[in-house]
Design a protein around this motif. Structure first.
Motif, PDB file in Angstrom:
ATOM      1  N   GLU A  10      -2.991  -2.925   8.283  1.00 43.19           N
ATOM      2  CA  GLU A  10      -4.444  -2.930   8.230  1.00 43.19           C
ATOM      3  C   GLU A  10      -5.018  -3.552   9.505  1.00 43.19           C
ATOM      4  O   GLU A  10      -6.042  -3.113  10.016  1.00 43.19           O
ATOM      5  CB  GLU A  10      -4.907  -3.686   6.986  1.00 43.19           C
ATOM      6  CG  GLU A  10      -4.567  -2.964   5.690  1.00 43.19           C
ATOM      7  CD  GLU A  10      -4.821  -3.804   4.464  1.00 43.19           C
ATOM      8  OE1 GLU A  10      -4.566  -3.299   3.359  1.00 43.19           O
ATOM      9  OE2 GLU A  10      -5.259  -4.961   4.607  1.00 43.19           O
ATOM     10  N   ASP A  15     -11.043  -0.238  10.555  1.00 42.85           N
ATOM     11  CA  ASP A  15     -11.807   0.713   9.759  1.00 42.85           C
ATOM     12  C   ASP A  15     -12.500   1.765  10.628  1.00 42.85           C
ATOM     13  O   ASP A  15     -12.656   2.903  10.223  1.00 42.85           O
ATOM     14  CB  ASP A  15     -12.860  -0.015   8.920  1.00 42.85           C
ATOM     15  CG  ASP A  15     -12.235  -0.793   7.773  1.00 42.85           C
ATOM     16  OD1 ASP A  15     -11.101  -0.457   7.388  1.00 42.85           O
ATOM     17  OD2 ASP A  15     -12.881  -1.728   7.273  1.00 42.85           O
ATOM     18  N   ASN A  29      -9.086   4.909   8.395  1.00 41.38           N
ATOM     19  CA  ASN A  29      -9.515   4.585   7.023  1.00 41.38           C
ATOM     20  C   ASN A  29      -8.436   4.893   6.002  1.00 41.38           C
ATOM     21  O   ASN A  29      -8.719   5.108   4.825  1.00 41.38           O
ATOM     22  CB  ASN A  29     -10.799   5.341   6.643  1.00 41.38           C
ATOM     23  CG  ASN A  29     -12.004   4.831   7.410  1.00 41.38           C
ATOM     24  OD1 ASN A  29     -11.899   3.883   8.168  1.00 41.38           O
ATOM     25  ND2 ASN A  29     -13.132   5.461   7.209  1.00 41.38           N
ATOM     26  N   SER A  31      -5.666   4.661   3.283  1.00 44.34           N
ATOM     27  CA  SER A  31      -5.307   3.753   2.197  1.00 44.34           C
ATOM     28  C   SER A  31      -3.823   3.910   1.883  1.00 44.34           C
ATOM     29  O   SER A  31      -3.301   5.026   1.890  1.00 44.34           O
ATOM     30  CB  SER A  31      -6.131   4.063   0.943  1.00 44.34           C
ATOM     31  OG  SER A  31      -7.503   3.867   1.185  1.00 44.34           O
ATOM     32  N   TYR A  32      -3.164   2.801   1.611  1.00 46.31           N
ATOM     33  CA  TYR A  32      -1.751   2.832   1.256  1.00 46.31           C
ATOM     34  C   TYR A  32      -1.572   2.399  -0.184  1.00 46.31           C
ATOM     35  O   TYR A  32      -2.272   1.522  -0.683  1.00 46.31           O
ATOM     36  CB  TYR A  32      -0.937   1.904   2.171  1.00 46.31           C
ATOM     37  CG  TYR A  32      -0.784   2.413   3.580  1.00 46.31           C
ATOM     38  CD1 TYR A  32      -1.723   2.081   4.554  1.00 46.31           C
ATOM     39  CD2 TYR A  32       0.279   3.233   3.946  1.00 46.31           C
ATOM     40  CE1 TYR A  32      -1.599   2.547   5.845  1.00 46.31           C
ATOM     41  CE2 TYR A  32       0.410   3.695   5.245  1.00 46.31           C
ATOM     42  CZ  TYR A  32      -0.537   3.349   6.187  1.00 46.31           C
ATOM     43  OH  TYR A  32      -0.408   3.812   7.459  1.00 46.31           O
ATOM     44  N   PHE A  41      -0.703   8.733  -0.239  1.00 48.15           N
ATOM     45  CA  PHE A  41      -1.479   8.101  -1.292  1.00 48.15           C
ATOM     46  C   PHE A  41      -1.251   8.878  -2.590  1.00 48.15           C
ATOM     47  O   PHE A  41      -1.285  10.103  -2.600  1.00 48.15           O
ATOM     48  CB  PHE A  41      -2.968   8.096  -0.928  1.00 48.15           C
ATOM     49  CG  PHE A  41      -3.779   7.173  -1.774  1.00 48.15           C
ATOM     50  CD1 PHE A  41      -3.888   5.832  -1.440  1.00 48.15           C
ATOM     51  CD2 PHE A  41      -4.423   7.618  -2.923  1.00 48.15           C
ATOM     52  CE1 PHE A  41      -4.630   4.959  -2.216  1.00 48.15           C
ATOM     53  CE2 PHE A  41      -5.159   6.764  -3.708  1.00 48.15           C
ATOM     54  CZ  PHE A  41      -5.268   5.427  -3.354  1.00 48.15           C
ATOM     55  N   ALA A  72      -9.845   8.006  -1.635  1.00 50.83           N
ATOM     56  CA  ALA A  72      -9.052   8.120  -0.405  1.00 50.83           C
ATOM     57  C   ALA A  72      -9.507   9.323   0.425  1.00 50.83           C
ATOM     58  O   ALA A  72      -9.611   9.245   1.656  1.00 50.83           O
ATOM     59  CB  ALA A  72      -7.568   8.235  -0.746  1.00 50.83           C
ATOM     60  N   GLN A  75     -12.839   8.508   2.051  1.00 50.24           N
ATOM     61  CA  GLN A  75     -12.682   7.679   3.249  1.00 50.24           C
ATOM     62  C   GLN A  75     -12.261   8.526   4.445  1.00 50.24           C
ATOM     63  O   GLN A  75     -12.721   8.311   5.570  1.00 50.24           O
ATOM     64  CB  GLN A  75     -11.655   6.589   2.983  1.00 50.24           C
ATOM     65  CG  GLN A  75     -12.111   5.523   1.997  1.00 50.24           C
ATOM     66  CD  GLN A  75     -11.029   4.497   1.718  1.00 50.24           C
ATOM     67  OE1 GLN A  75     -10.058   4.379   2.461  1.00 50.24           O
ATOM     68  NE2 GLN A  75     -11.186   3.753   0.637  1.00 50.24           N
TER      69      GLN A  75
END
Length: 410
Positions: A10, A15, A29, A31-32, A41, A72, A75
């Motif tokens: 991160e 972002d 952006n 996500s994990y 994801f 997700a 984003q």
């Protein structure tokens, strides 16, 4: 072995990074999943979520309101739109409907591009008009004509550029400046044909960017979906409320598939643009072709505007043959590699006749006024070799016109 922790990931992936598009669609952006560190994801195929205690959740309560997999994708779309706010929907039409229900009431007025997707026209003609929402179609290729259509109760200017299926363009910057000079008018753009990677409508001054994610975002004819993006946080919260209320959120499995598709969007768009230019150039030189509509051609009357507000000409074109309607439809039937099917933006080249498909609800006289005659053919150029596509056109010309109009060569 790589031992980069989630926290360090991160830290290394902020972002709002200044990435090129090919990097942006894969990493920005992102996500994990924390439990197993899956690189993809996961699909959260669930209706509801466990409350840690009464009134305490991890941000999700019921999937009609929000879902991690859908979030997700939101984003990822927000990243390519260049904003913090994006919402995903069951279809492009549900996105447009949610937008209208979020900001319009009985007695409000909307100005729409005269050449626009048939489903959008149908929404206003057969649904929203019944609830007292007024609307006017305007030639949005002209700022002056568009301004003449504005009324004291106008609340929304809804553009589609390039327009489906004639590729007519609207100057997003000029129209947004004009609309914003009036009180309480927002500008929304259906940017499905180009996506924000080829035309960033929010940067051009529009308030809302709408995409049918079914098309280029997914890119593989696997899902139905839509998205809305905006810098207006109050509007996005209103749209989130309406989406939850009417149940128009995108299903998680469709969102997961679209999330995989968006990762290859820049590479696919580059090929779509290159292939479409090759096909459009060949078609324009063919003796049996009357006209080709493609913003990349010198013959396209708005090419200068395309070069000003777009970073690519896209994968869509339309054309008319030197033939009657019956022979034009026979030509479509004679194609073998090109697939006759509705939709667009996929890896496969798709061909359709707007008069019998996307714009079948419009009367003939209106369609002809808009440049959508019965013989018009719309082509979504895919990722096949342009040489193979041209060979398919050659054999279709020969089959349709008894060999009297063989291809003019590659």
């Amino acid at each position: 072995m790589c031992r980069l922790t989630a926290a360090r990931r991160e830290k290394h992936l902020p972002d709002r990074p200044d990435f090129d598009p090919s990097t942006l669609v894969i990493h920005s952006n992102r996500s994990y999943e924390k439990q197993s560190n899956s690189i993809l994801f996961p699909i959260h195929q669930t209706a509801t979520y466990i409350h840690e205690s009464v009134g305490v959740t991890k941000g999700y309560g019921y999937s009609r309101g929000a879902n991690p997999t859908v979030n997700a994708l939101e984003q990822a779309i927000a990243a390519i739109e260049g904003t913090e706010n994006a919402l995903c929907f069951r279809s492009g039409m549900s996105a447009i409907t949610t937008l209208c229900l979020s900001m319009l009431k009985a007695g409000d007025h909307v100005v729409l591009s005269d050449v626009i997707y048939g489903g959008t026209s149908r929404l206003f003609h057969q649904v929203l008009g019944n609830f007292g929402i007024e609307y006017t179609f305007a030639n949005t290729a002209s700022v002056e004509d568009t301004e003449k259509a504005i009324k004291p109760n106008t609340r929304l200017l809804f553009l589609e550029t390039p327009a489906n299926p004639t590729l007519k363009l609207s100057d997003v910057r000029a129209l947004s400046d004009m609309a914003h000079s009036h009180k309480d008018i927002l500008v929304a753009v259906d940017n499905t044909f180009l996506t924000p990677l080829l035309q960033n409508c929010l940067n051009l001054g529009a308030d809302v960017s709408m995409l049918s994610t079914t098309k280029y975002i997914d890119g593989h004819n696997a899902t139905i979906g839509g998205s809305l993006a905006t810098h207006n946080t109050a509007l996005v919260e209103r749209m989130r409320l309406v989406r939850k209320t009417i149940g128009s959120i995108q299903p998680p499995f469709d969102a997961w598939l679209a999330l995989q598709g968006v990762k290859t969007l820049p590479a696919r768009l580059a090929m779509h643009c290159s292939n479409a230019m090759a096909v459009a150039t060949w078609l324009e030189q063919h003796p049996m072709v009357h006209k080709v509509n493609y913003p990349g051609l010198d013959s396209f009357p708005q090419k200068a505007l395309a070069e000003k507000q777009q970073t690519g000409f896209g994968g869509m074109l339309s054309f008319e043959l030197e033939a009657n309607t019956v022979d034009s439809l026979h030509f479509i039937d004679a194609l073998r590699l090109c697939t006759c099917a509705e939709s667009l933006g996929s890896v496969e080249t798709l061909v359709t006749n707007p008069a019998t498909a996307s714009h079948c609800d419009l009367p003939l006289e209106q369609r002809e006024q808009l440049g959508i005659p019965d013989r018009l053919i719309r082509l979504s150029v895919g990722l096949e070799s342009p040489k193979d596509l041209i060979k398919d056109f050659e054999q279709a010309f020969a089959a349709t016109f008894n060999g009297n109009a063989a291809g003019s060569g590659e």
